[in-house]
Scaffold this motif. Structure first.
Motif, PDB file in Angstrom:
ATOM      1  N   ASN A  52       0.815  -1.214   0.000  1.00  0.00           N
ATOM      2  CA  ASN A  52       0.000   0.000   0.000  1.00  0.00           C
ATOM      3  C   ASN A  52       0.850   1.265   0.000  1.00  0.00           C
ATOM      4  OD1 ASN A  52      -1.943  -2.105   0.792  1.00  0.00           O
ATOM      5  ND2 ASN A  52      -3.322  -0.400   1.153  1.00  0.00           N
ATOM      6  N   ARG A  53       2.160   1.100  -0.078  1.00  0.00           N
ATOM      7  CA  ARG A  53       3.050   2.255  -0.136  1.00  0.00           C
ATOM      8  C   ARG A  53       3.287   2.652  -1.584  1.00  0.00           C
ATOM      9  NH1 ARG A  53       7.327  -0.646   3.957  1.00  0.00           N
ATOM     10  NH2 ARG A  53       5.908  -0.766   5.755  1.00  0.00           N
ATOM     11  N   ALA A  54       3.313   3.936  -1.829  1.00  0.00           N
ATOM     12  CA  ALA A  54       3.408   4.428  -3.213  1.00  0.00           C
ATOM     13  C   ALA A  54       4.662   3.929  -3.913  1.00  0.00           C
ATOM     14  CB  ALA A  54       3.379   5.955  -3.207  1.00  0.00           C
ATOM     15  N   GLU A  55       5.769   3.806  -3.173  1.00  0.00           N
ATOM     16  CA  GLU A  55       7.021   3.442  -3.826  1.00  0.00           C
ATOM     17  C   GLU A  55       7.053   1.996  -4.307  1.00  0.00           C
ATOM     18  OE1 GLU A  55       7.813   2.985   0.685  1.00  0.00           O
ATOM     19  OE2 GLU A  55       6.682   4.292  -0.669  1.00  0.00           O
ATOM     20  N   THR A  56       6.153   1.140  -3.805  1.00  0.00           N
ATOM     21  CA  THR A  56       6.163  -0.247  -4.261  1.00  0.00           C
ATOM     22  C   THR A  56       5.524  -0.397  -5.640  1.00  0.00           C
ATOM     23  OG1 THR A  56       4.054  -0.757  -3.196  1.00  0.00           O
ATOM     24  CG2 THR A  56       6.058  -1.118  -1.903  1.00  0.00           C
ATOM     25  N   ARG A  57       4.610   0.493  -5.972  1.00  0.00           N
ATOM     26  CA  ARG A  57       3.986   0.527  -7.306  1.00  0.00           C
ATOM     27  C   ARG A  57       3.303  -0.791  -7.676  1.00  0.00           C
ATOM     28  NH1 ARG A  57       8.549   3.896 -10.840  1.00  0.00           N
ATOM     29  NH2 ARG A  57       8.726   5.621  -9.377  1.00  0.00           N
ATOM     30  N   VAL A  58       2.730  -1.445  -6.679  1.00  0.00           N
ATOM     31  CA  VAL A  58       1.975  -2.669  -6.940  1.00  0.00           C
ATOM     32  C   VAL A  58       0.612  -2.537  -6.287  1.00  0.00           C
ATOM     33  CG1 VAL A  58       4.035  -4.111  -7.133  1.00  0.00           C
ATOM     34  CG2 VAL A  58       2.921  -3.859  -4.919  1.00  0.00           C
ATOM     35  N   GLY A  59      -0.222  -3.572  -6.447  1.00  0.00           N
ATOM     36  CA  GLY A  59      -1.582  -3.497  -5.950  1.00  0.00           C
ATOM     37  C   GLY A  59      -1.654  -3.440  -4.436  1.00  0.00           C
ATOM     38  N   GLY A  60      -2.546  -2.620  -3.913  1.00  0.00           N
ATOM     39  CA  GLY A  60      -2.699  -2.473  -2.482  1.00  0.00           C
ATOM     40  C   GLY A  60      -3.736  -3.423  -1.904  1.00  0.00           C
ATOM     41  N   VAL A  61      -3.961  -3.306  -0.597  1.00  0.00           N
ATOM     42  CA  VAL A  61      -4.881  -4.150   0.155  1.00  0.00           C
ATOM     43  C   VAL A  61      -5.998  -3.274   0.691  1.00  0.00           C
ATOM     44  CG1 VAL A  61      -5.140  -5.570   2.231  1.00  0.00           C
ATOM     45  CG2 VAL A  61      -3.103  -5.812   0.790  1.00  0.00           C
ATOM     46  N   THR A  62      -7.226  -3.747   0.585  1.00  0.00           N
ATOM     47  CA  THR A  62      -8.372  -3.064   1.170  1.00  0.00           C
ATOM     48  C   THR A  62      -8.740  -3.769   2.472  1.00  0.00           C
ATOM     49  OG1 THR A  62      -9.214  -2.442  -1.013  1.00  0.00           O
ATOM     50  CG2 THR A  62     -10.768  -2.378   0.827  1.00  0.00           C
ATOM     51  N   LEU A  63      -8.724  -3.033   3.572  1.00  0.00           N
ATOM     52  CA  LEU A  63      -9.026  -3.595   4.884  1.00  0.00           C
ATOM     53  C   LEU A  63     -10.531  -3.584   5.158  1.00  0.00           C
ATOM     54  CD1 LEU A  63      -6.150  -1.889   6.916  1.00  0.00           C
ATOM     55  CD2 LEU A  63      -6.214  -4.233   6.070  1.00  0.00           C
ATOM     56  N   PRO A  64     -11.057  -4.558   5.914  1.00  0.00           N
ATOM     57  CA  PRO A  64     -10.357  -5.737   6.442  1.00  0.00           C
ATOM     58  C   PRO A  64     -10.066  -6.740   5.326  1.00  0.00           C
ATOM     59  CG  PRO A  64     -12.689  -5.902   6.921  1.00  0.00           C
ATOM     60  CD  PRO A  64     -12.479  -4.550   6.293  1.00  0.00           C
ATOM     61  N   GLN A  65      -9.059  -7.556   5.548  1.00  0.00           N
ATOM     62  CA  GLN A  65      -8.591  -8.488   4.522  1.00  0.00           C
ATOM     63  C   GLN A  65      -8.470  -9.896   5.073  1.00  0.00           C
ATOM     64  OE1 GLN A  65      -7.693  -8.586   1.222  1.00  0.00           O
ATOM     65  NE2 GLN A  65      -5.511  -8.931   0.977  1.00  0.00           N
ATOM     66  N   VAL A  66      -8.937 -10.870   4.294  1.00  0.00           N
ATOM     67  CA  VAL A  66      -8.592 -12.269   4.512  1.00  0.00           C
ATOM     68  C   VAL A  66      -7.487 -12.572   3.521  1.00  0.00           C
ATOM     69  CG1 VAL A  66      -9.373 -14.666   4.398  1.00  0.00           C
ATOM     70  CG2 VAL A  66     -10.892 -12.908   5.313  1.00  0.00           C
ATOM     71  N   GLY A  67      -6.287 -12.832   4.018  1.00  0.00           N
ATOM     72  CA  GLY A  67      -5.137 -13.002   3.148  1.00  0.00           C
ATOM     73  C   GLY A  67      -5.026 -14.413   2.607  1.00  0.00           C
ATOM     74  N   GLY A  68      -3.892 -14.685   1.975  1.00  0.00           N
ATOM     75  CA  GLY A  68      -3.623 -16.015   1.446  1.00  0.00           C
ATOM     76  C   GLY A  68      -3.879 -16.116  -0.033  1.00  0.00           C
ATOM     77  N   LEU A  69      -2.993 -16.860  -0.726  1.00  0.00           N
ATOM     78  CA  LEU A  69      -2.995 -16.891  -2.181  1.00  0.00           C
ATOM     79  C   LEU A  69      -3.181 -18.275  -2.793  1.00  0.00           C
ATOM     80  CD1 LEU A  69       0.164 -14.619  -2.672  1.00  0.00           C
ATOM     81  CD2 LEU A  69      -2.231 -13.900  -2.755  1.00  0.00           C
ATOM     82  N   GLN A  70      -3.130 -19.349  -1.982  1.00  0.00           N
ATOM     83  CA  GLN A  70      -3.148 -20.667  -2.619  1.00  0.00           C
ATOM     84  C   GLN A  70      -3.790 -21.707  -1.711  1.00  0.00           C
ATOM     85  OE1 GLN A  70       1.113 -20.803  -3.253  1.00  0.00           O
ATOM     86  NE2 GLN A  70       1.415 -22.257  -1.586  1.00  0.00           N
ATOM     87  N   VAL A  71      -4.600 -22.562  -2.319  1.00  0.00           N
ATOM     88  CA  VAL A  71      -5.272 -23.612  -1.560  1.00  0.00           C
ATOM     89  C   VAL A  71      -5.384 -24.885  -2.394  1.00  0.00           C
ATOM     90  CG1 VAL A  71      -6.710 -21.928  -0.319  1.00  0.00           C
ATOM     91  CG2 VAL A  71      -7.645 -23.086  -2.330  1.00  0.00           C
ATOM     92  N   VAL A  72      -5.628 -25.985  -1.691  1.00  0.00           N
ATOM     93  CA  VAL A  72      -6.163 -27.205  -2.271  1.00  0.00           C
ATOM     94  C   VAL A  72      -7.464 -27.485  -1.545  1.00  0.00           C
ATOM     95  CG1 VAL A  72      -5.861 -29.710  -2.440  1.00  0.00           C
ATOM     96  CG2 VAL A  72      -3.975 -28.184  -3.038  1.00  0.00           C
TER      97      VAL A  72
END
Length: 332
Positions: A52-72
Protein backbone atom coordinates in the motif's frame (compact mmCIF):
# COMPACT_ATOMS: atom_id res chain seq x y z
CA UNK A 1 -16.81 -20.44 8.69
CA UNK A 2 -13.48 -19.84 10.42
CA UNK A 3 -11.01 -17.50 8.75
CA UNK A 4 -7.94 -15.39 9.44
CA UNK A 5 -8.59 -11.68 9.01
CA UNK A 6 -6.68 -8.50 9.75
CA UNK A 7 -8.24 -5.05 10.16
CA UNK A 8 -5.02 -3.03 10.51
CA UNK A 9 -1.51 -3.39 9.13
CA UNK A 10 1.23 -4.60 11.44
CA UNK A 11 3.00 -7.64 12.84
CA UNK A 12 1.67 -11.18 13.10
CA UNK A 13 -0.39 -10.12 16.12
CA UNK A 14 -2.91 -8.31 13.88
CA UNK A 15 -4.06 -11.66 12.44
CA UNK A 16 -7.39 -12.64 14.02
CA UNK A 17 -9.07 -16.07 14.01
CA UNK A 18 -12.70 -15.11 13.38
CA UNK A 19 -16.11 -16.33 12.22
CA UNK A 20 -17.17 -14.92 8.85
CA UNK A 21 -20.09 -15.62 6.50
CA UNK A 22 -19.38 -18.15 3.76
CA UNK A 23 -18.58 -16.30 0.52
CA UNK A 24 -20.70 -16.67 -2.61
CA UNK A 25 -19.10 -17.47 -5.97
CA UNK A 26 -19.67 -14.86 -8.66
CA UNK A 27 -19.93 -15.62 -12.38
CA UNK A 28 -16.78 -17.43 -13.48
CA UNK A 29 -15.88 -18.45 -9.92
CA UNK A 30 -16.03 -21.59 -7.80
CA UNK A 31 -16.58 -22.05 -4.06
CA UNK A 32 -13.92 -24.30 -2.51
CA UNK A 33 -13.99 -26.11 0.82
CA UNK A 34 -10.30 -25.90 1.67
CA UNK A 35 -8.26 -28.86 2.89
CA UNK A 36 -4.79 -27.26 2.86
CA UNK A 37 -3.61 -23.64 2.57
CA UNK A 38 -0.13 -22.50 1.59
CA UNK A 39 1.62 -19.55 3.27
CA UNK A 40 3.73 -17.19 1.15
CA UNK A 41 6.06 -14.28 1.83
CA UNK A 42 3.77 -11.92 -0.13
CA UNK A 43 1.11 -12.67 2.50
CA UNK A 44 3.45 -11.06 5.03
CA UNK A 45 4.14 -8.06 2.81
CA UNK A 46 0.40 -7.48 2.45
CA UNK A 47 -0.14 -7.78 6.22
CA UNK A 48 2.64 -5.24 6.83
CA UNK A 49 1.09 -2.76 4.38
CA UNK A 50 4.14 -2.79 2.10
CA UNK A 51 2.02 -3.06 -1.05
CA UNK A 52 0.00 0.00 0.00
CA UNK A 53 3.05 2.26 -0.14
CA UNK A 54 3.41 4.43 -3.21
CA UNK A 55 7.02 3.44 -3.83
CA UNK A 56 6.16 -0.25 -4.26
CA UNK A 57 3.99 0.53 -7.31
CA UNK A 58 1.98 -2.67 -6.94
CA UNK A 59 -1.58 -3.50 -5.95
CA UNK A 60 -2.70 -2.47 -2.48
CA UNK A 61 -4.88 -4.15 0.15
CA UNK A 62 -8.37 -3.06 1.17
CA UNK A 63 -9.03 -3.60 4.88
CA UNK A 64 -10.36 -5.74 6.44
CA UNK A 65 -8.59 -8.49 4.52
CA UNK A 66 -8.59 -12.27 4.51
CA UNK A 67 -5.14 -13.00 3.15
CA UNK A 68 -3.62 -16.02 1.45
CA UNK A 69 -2.99 -16.89 -2.18
CA UNK A 70 -3.15 -20.67 -2.62
CA UNK A 71 -5.27 -23.61 -1.56
CA UNK A 72 -6.16 -27.21 -2.27
CA UNK A 73 -9.74 -28.27 -1.65
CA UNK A 74 -12.96 -29.53 -3.10
CA UNK A 75 -15.39 -27.46 -5.17
CA UNK A 76 -18.73 -27.16 -3.38
CA UNK A 77 -20.56 -25.21 -6.06
CA UNK A 78 -19.98 -22.84 -8.95
CA UNK A 79 -21.18 -19.39 -9.86
CA UNK A 80 -23.19 -18.68 -12.96
CA UNK A 81 -21.41 -18.98 -16.29
CA UNK A 82 -18.97 -21.43 -14.68
CA UNK A 83 -18.35 -24.96 -15.93
CA UNK A 84 -20.31 -27.23 -13.61
CA UNK A 85 -17.80 -29.99 -14.28
CA UNK A 86 -15.74 -28.71 -11.34
CA UNK A 87 -18.43 -29.39 -8.73
CA UNK A 88 -17.23 -32.08 -6.33
CA UNK A 89 -13.72 -32.14 -7.81
CA UNK A 90 -10.45 -31.76 -5.92
CA UNK A 91 -8.58 -28.70 -7.21
CA UNK A 92 -5.46 -26.63 -6.67
CA UNK A 93 -6.13 -22.89 -6.86
CA UNK A 94 -4.21 -19.63 -7.09
CA UNK A 95 -6.06 -16.47 -6.04
CA UNK A 96 -5.44 -12.78 -5.24
CA UNK A 97 -6.71 -13.09 -1.62
CA UNK A 98 -9.04 -15.04 0.63
CA UNK A 99 -7.19 -18.35 1.03
CA UNK A 100 -6.96 -18.24 4.85
CA UNK A 101 -10.44 -19.64 5.37
CA UNK A 102 -12.39 -22.88 5.59
CA UNK A 103 -14.22 -21.93 2.38
CA UNK A 104 -13.03 -19.54 -0.29
CA UNK A 105 -13.81 -18.46 -3.83
CA UNK A 106 -11.41 -18.75 -6.75
CA UNK A 107 -11.58 -17.91 -10.42
CA UNK A 108 -12.33 -21.00 -12.48
CA UNK A 109 -9.56 -20.05 -14.92
CA UNK A 110 -6.97 -20.04 -12.10
CA UNK A 111 -7.55 -23.60 -10.86
CA UNK A 112 -6.43 -27.02 -12.01
CA UNK A 113 -8.10 -30.33 -11.20
CA UNK A 114 -6.10 -32.83 -9.13
CA UNK A 115 -6.25 -36.59 -8.95
CA UNK A 116 -8.17 -37.95 -5.97
CA UNK A 117 -5.04 -39.51 -4.51
CA UNK A 118 -3.02 -36.28 -4.71
CA UNK A 119 -1.38 -35.22 -1.45
CA UNK A 120 -3.37 -32.11 -0.43
CA UNK A 121 -0.68 -30.66 1.85
CA UNK A 122 2.13 -31.15 -0.68
CA UNK A 123 0.13 -29.67 -3.55
CA UNK A 124 -0.97 -26.67 -1.44
CA UNK A 125 2.70 -25.72 -1.11
CA UNK A 126 3.08 -25.21 -4.86
CA UNK A 127 0.85 -22.65 -6.64
CA UNK A 128 2.27 -19.22 -5.78
CA UNK A 129 5.95 -20.14 -5.50
CA UNK A 130 5.86 -22.71 -8.29
CA UNK A 131 3.98 -20.58 -10.81
CA UNK A 132 6.29 -17.65 -10.04
CA UNK A 133 9.34 -19.84 -10.74
CA UNK A 134 7.74 -21.24 -13.90
CA UNK A 135 6.90 -17.77 -15.25
CA UNK A 136 10.43 -16.58 -14.50
CA UNK A 137 12.00 -19.47 -16.41
CA UNK A 138 9.51 -19.98 -19.26
CA UNK A 139 7.72 -16.66 -19.86
CA UNK A 140 9.82 -13.71 -18.65
CA UNK A 141 12.75 -15.54 -20.21
CA UNK A 142 12.99 -18.99 -21.76
CA UNK A 143 15.60 -21.25 -20.23
CA UNK A 144 16.89 -23.47 -23.01
CA UNK A 145 18.29 -26.99 -22.62
CA UNK A 146 21.97 -26.92 -21.72
CA UNK A 147 21.96 -23.34 -20.38
CA UNK A 148 23.25 -22.48 -16.93
CA UNK A 149 21.15 -20.84 -14.23
CA UNK A 150 21.88 -19.19 -10.89
CA UNK A 151 19.02 -19.23 -8.38
CA UNK A 152 19.37 -16.87 -5.43
CA UNK A 153 17.67 -17.84 -2.19
CA UNK A 154 17.45 -21.38 -3.50
CA UNK A 155 16.39 -22.89 -0.18
CA UNK A 156 13.18 -20.86 -0.10
CA UNK A 157 9.80 -21.71 -1.60
CA UNK A 158 10.34 -20.08 -5.00
CA UNK A 159 14.04 -20.91 -5.15
CA UNK A 160 13.80 -24.61 -4.35
CA UNK A 161 11.08 -25.06 -6.95
CA UNK A 162 13.04 -23.00 -9.49
CA UNK A 163 16.00 -25.37 -9.07
CA UNK A 164 13.75 -28.36 -9.79
CA UNK A 165 11.95 -26.67 -12.70
CA UNK A 166 15.31 -25.74 -14.24
CA UNK A 167 16.29 -29.40 -14.04
CA UNK A 168 13.04 -30.49 -15.73
CA UNK A 169 13.71 -27.93 -18.49
CA UNK A 170 17.14 -29.44 -19.17
CA UNK A 171 19.44 -26.86 -17.61
CA UNK A 172 23.11 -27.73 -17.98
CA UNK A 173 24.44 -26.30 -14.71
CA UNK A 174 22.26 -25.18 -11.79
CA UNK A 175 23.85 -23.09 -9.04
CA UNK A 176 21.91 -22.09 -5.93
CA UNK A 177 22.76 -19.61 -3.22
CA UNK A 178 21.74 -19.90 0.43
CA UNK A 179 22.83 -18.39 3.74
CA UNK A 180 23.87 -21.41 5.86
CA UNK A 181 25.56 -24.78 5.44
CA UNK A 182 22.29 -26.57 6.23
CA UNK A 183 20.38 -24.57 3.65
CA UNK A 184 23.07 -25.15 1.05
CA UNK A 185 22.88 -28.89 1.70
CA UNK A 186 19.13 -28.67 1.13
CA UNK A 187 19.69 -26.80 -2.15
CA UNK A 188 21.92 -29.60 -3.40
CA UNK A 189 19.36 -32.19 -2.28
CA UNK A 190 16.67 -30.69 -4.55
CA UNK A 191 18.90 -30.86 -7.61
CA UNK A 192 21.43 -28.03 -7.71
CA UNK A 193 24.89 -28.94 -8.97
CA UNK A 194 26.48 -26.38 -6.66
CA UNK A 195 25.39 -24.33 -3.65
CA UNK A 196 27.27 -21.23 -2.54
CA UNK A 197 26.88 -18.42 0.02
CA UNK A 198 25.61 -15.11 -1.34
CA UNK A 199 26.84 -13.24 1.76
CA UNK A 200 30.48 -13.93 0.85
CA UNK A 201 32.03 -10.91 -0.94
CA UNK A 202 33.60 -13.20 -3.53
CA UNK A 203 30.56 -15.23 -4.56
CA UNK A 204 30.52 -13.85 -8.15
CA UNK A 205 34.06 -15.20 -8.62
CA UNK A 206 32.81 -18.62 -7.50
CA UNK A 207 30.08 -18.50 -10.15
CA UNK A 208 32.60 -17.53 -12.82
CA UNK A 209 34.86 -20.39 -11.77
CA UNK A 210 31.99 -22.90 -11.88
CA UNK A 211 31.08 -21.77 -15.41
CA UNK A 212 34.58 -21.76 -16.86
CA UNK A 213 34.77 -17.97 -16.76
CA UNK A 214 31.73 -17.51 -19.03
CA UNK A 215 29.18 -16.56 -16.39
CA UNK A 216 25.64 -17.92 -16.19
CA UNK A 217 22.95 -17.61 -18.84
CA UNK A 218 20.07 -16.88 -16.44
CA UNK A 219 19.95 -15.41 -12.94
CA UNK A 220 16.83 -15.48 -10.78
CA UNK A 221 17.31 -12.56 -8.40
CA UNK A 222 15.54 -12.58 -5.03
CA UNK A 223 18.03 -10.85 -2.69
CA UNK A 224 18.46 -7.25 -3.85
CA UNK A 225 20.74 -4.83 -2.03
CA UNK A 226 24.39 -5.17 -2.96
CA UNK A 227 23.76 -8.64 -4.39
CA UNK A 228 21.68 -7.14 -7.20
CA UNK A 229 24.63 -5.17 -8.54
CA UNK A 230 27.06 -8.08 -8.08
CA UNK A 231 24.91 -10.25 -10.35
CA UNK A 232 26.18 -8.48 -13.44
CA UNK A 233 29.76 -9.48 -12.64
CA UNK A 234 28.88 -13.13 -13.31
CA UNK A 235 26.07 -12.82 -15.88
CA UNK A 236 27.29 -14.11 -19.22
CA UNK A 237 27.03 -12.88 -22.79
CA UNK A 238 23.33 -12.65 -23.77
CA UNK A 239 22.54 -13.39 -20.13
CA UNK A 240 19.14 -12.65 -18.63
CA UNK A 241 18.54 -11.48 -15.06
CA UNK A 242 14.97 -11.97 -13.83
CA UNK A 243 14.04 -10.02 -10.69
CA UNK A 244 11.61 -11.95 -8.47
CA UNK A 245 12.13 -10.16 -5.17
CA UNK A 246 14.48 -8.07 -3.06
CA UNK A 247 14.65 -9.24 0.54
CA UNK A 248 17.53 -6.81 1.20
CA UNK A 249 15.86 -3.88 -0.51
CA UNK A 250 16.06 -2.71 -4.13
CA UNK A 251 19.77 -1.86 -4.26
CA UNK A 252 21.34 0.89 -6.33
CA UNK A 253 19.79 1.88 -9.68
CA UNK A 254 21.29 0.11 -12.68
CA UNK A 255 22.59 2.23 -15.54
CA UNK A 256 20.86 0.82 -18.66
CA UNK A 257 24.02 1.23 -20.76
CA UNK A 258 25.70 -1.34 -18.51
CA UNK A 259 23.61 -4.02 -20.24
CA UNK A 260 24.91 -3.14 -23.68
CA UNK A 261 28.50 -4.42 -23.47
CA UNK A 262 27.44 -8.07 -23.18
CA UNK A 263 23.96 -7.78 -24.73
CA UNK A 264 22.29 -8.63 -21.44
CA UNK A 265 18.63 -8.38 -20.47
CA UNK A 266 17.00 -7.32 -17.19
CA UNK A 267 13.36 -8.23 -16.60
CA UNK A 268 11.05 -8.97 -13.69
CA UNK A 269 8.08 -11.04 -12.61
CA UNK A 270 5.22 -9.99 -10.32
CA UNK A 271 2.70 -12.80 -10.05
CA UNK A 272 -0.54 -10.76 -9.58
CA UNK A 273 0.12 -9.07 -12.93
CA UNK A 274 -0.41 -12.44 -14.57
CA UNK A 275 -3.97 -12.78 -13.29
CA UNK A 276 -4.87 -10.88 -16.49
CA UNK A 277 -3.19 -13.72 -18.41
CA UNK A 278 -4.86 -16.81 -16.91
CA UNK A 279 -3.62 -18.91 -19.82
CA UNK A 280 -0.05 -18.46 -18.58
CA UNK A 281 -1.02 -19.19 -14.96
CA UNK A 282 -2.79 -22.34 -16.18
CA UNK A 283 0.37 -23.41 -18.00
CA UNK A 284 2.28 -23.06 -14.77
CA UNK A 285 -0.26 -24.92 -12.63
CA UNK A 286 -0.43 -27.82 -15.09
CA UNK A 287 3.36 -27.95 -15.37
CA UNK A 288 3.59 -28.29 -11.59
CA UNK A 289 0.86 -30.93 -11.39
CA UNK A 290 2.44 -32.98 -14.17
CA UNK A 291 5.89 -32.59 -12.63
CA UNK A 292 4.70 -33.97 -9.29
CA UNK A 293 2.69 -36.75 -10.95
CA UNK A 294 5.76 -37.85 -12.91
CA UNK A 295 8.11 -37.65 -9.92
CA UNK A 296 10.12 -34.78 -11.42
CA UNK A 297 9.10 -32.11 -8.90
CA UNK A 298 9.19 -32.76 -5.17
CA UNK A 299 7.21 -30.28 -3.03
CA UNK A 300 9.02 -29.20 0.13
CA UNK A 301 6.76 -28.65 3.16
CA UNK A 302 8.62 -27.10 6.07
CA UNK A 303 5.79 -27.30 8.62
CA UNK A 304 2.04 -27.86 8.92
CA UNK A 305 0.12 -25.74 11.42
CA UNK A 306 -3.57 -25.24 12.25
CA UNK A 307 -5.29 -22.30 10.56
CA UNK A 308 -5.78 -20.81 14.04
CA UNK A 309 -1.98 -20.51 14.32
CA UNK A 310 -1.44 -18.48 11.15
CA UNK A 311 0.29 -15.78 13.20
CA UNK A 312 2.87 -18.38 14.28
CA UNK A 313 3.33 -19.41 10.64
CA UNK A 314 4.01 -15.80 9.64
CA UNK A 315 6.50 -15.43 12.48
CA UNK A 316 8.36 -18.58 11.45
CA UNK A 317 8.55 -17.38 7.86
CA UNK A 318 9.77 -13.92 8.83
CA UNK A 319 12.48 -15.42 11.07
CA UNK A 320 13.44 -17.84 8.27
CA UNK A 321 12.87 -20.81 10.55
CA UNK A 322 11.07 -22.90 7.92
CA UNK A 323 12.99 -24.77 5.24
CA UNK A 324 10.26 -25.17 2.65
CA UNK A 325 6.67 -23.96 2.58
CA UNK A 326 4.43 -23.67 5.65
CA UNK A 327 0.96 -25.16 5.08
CA UNK A 328 -2.15 -24.48 7.19
CA UNK A 329 -4.79 -27.06 8.16
CA UNK A 330 -8.20 -25.30 8.04
CA UNK A 331 -9.90 -27.85 10.32
CA UNK A 332 -8.38 -26.32 13.45
Amino acid sequence: MKAIQYRTFGGPEVLEYVDLPEPEPCPGEVLIETSAIGVNFPDIRERQGVYNRAETRVGGVTLPQVGGLQVVGRVLRTGTETDGHFTGRKVMALMPKGAYAQTTVARADLIVELDEDADDIAMASLPCQGVTAFLALQVCTVLRPGESVLVHGASGGVGSLAVQIARVLGAGTVIGTASTDARRAFVRSVGADHAIAYDSPHWPESVLSLTGGKGVDVILETIGGDVFDQNFTCLGMLGRCVVIGSTRGPGEPLAPRRLMARAQTLTGVYLPSFFQRPDLVQRGLRFLKDGVDNGLIRPSVGATLPLSRTADAHGMLERREAQGVIVLDPRY
